[in-house]
Design a protein around this motif. Structure first.
Motif, PDB file in Angstrom:
ATOM      1  N   ARG A   7      13.709  -7.261  19.453  1.00 39.64           N
ATOM      2  CA  ARG A   7      15.140  -7.223  19.806  1.00 39.64           C
ATOM      3  C   ARG A   7      15.964  -7.817  18.674  1.00 39.64           C
ATOM      4  N   TYR A   8      17.031  -7.125  18.320  1.00 37.26           N
ATOM      5  CA  TYR A   8      17.972  -7.630  17.318  1.00 37.26           C
ATOM      6  C   TYR A   8      19.117  -8.310  18.053  1.00 37.26           C
ATOM      7  N   ARG A   9      19.308  -9.584  17.802  1.00 34.98           N
ATOM      8  CA  ARG A   9      20.368 -10.314  18.501  1.00 34.98           C
ATOM      9  C   ARG A   9      21.499 -10.745  17.578  1.00 34.98           C
ATOM     10  N   ARG A  36      19.261  -1.595  19.507  1.00 40.57           N
ATOM     11  CA  ARG A  36      19.105  -3.039  19.336  1.00 40.57           C
ATOM     12  C   ARG A  36      17.717  -3.526  19.757  1.00 40.57           C
ATOM     13  N   MET A  37      16.973  -2.652  20.427  1.00 40.31           N
ATOM     14  CA  MET A  37      15.627  -3.014  20.862  1.00 40.31           C
ATOM     15  C   MET A  37      14.662  -1.884  20.531  1.00 40.31           C
ATOM     16  N   TRP A  57      16.056 -11.661  14.736  1.00 41.31           N
ATOM     17  CA  TRP A  57      15.022 -10.830  15.356  1.00 41.31           C
ATOM     18  C   TRP A  57      14.208 -11.652  16.322  1.00 41.31           C
TER      19      TRP A  57
END
Length: 82
Positions: A7-9, A36-37, A57
């Motif tokens: 997941r990109y946060r 994003r995931m 990440w």
């Protein structure tokens, strides 16, 4: 090979080259990608290396939960009258 939810946060869209770095891992497969995931099947060490040390990440192993059996069953077996 293990599966991981990646997941990109960070703010904004994920870096464009991130998907290319993950796909460049030998034998890795991106099974699902929502922007994003990603669901990725790859060796953990190589996946972590491809994503680098960027704190934006989050990498978590995929977890599967068994579904409960919700079928109704009789409380006791039926009696056979003699």
């Amino acid at each position: 090979m293990a599966r991981f939810v990646v997941r990109y946060r960070g703010a904004g869209d994920r870096p464009r080259e991130a998907l290319q770095r993950v796909q460049s891992i030998e034998g890795a497969q991106v099974l699902d990608d929502t922007g994003r995931m990603m669901l990725v099947e790859a060796p953990e060490h190589e996946l972590r290396s491809a994503l680098g040390t960027d704190a934006d990440w989050v990498l978590s192993p995929e977890v599967n939960y068994p579904l409960p059996d919700t079928r109704k069953r009789p409380a006791s077996p039926p009696s056979h009258g003699s």
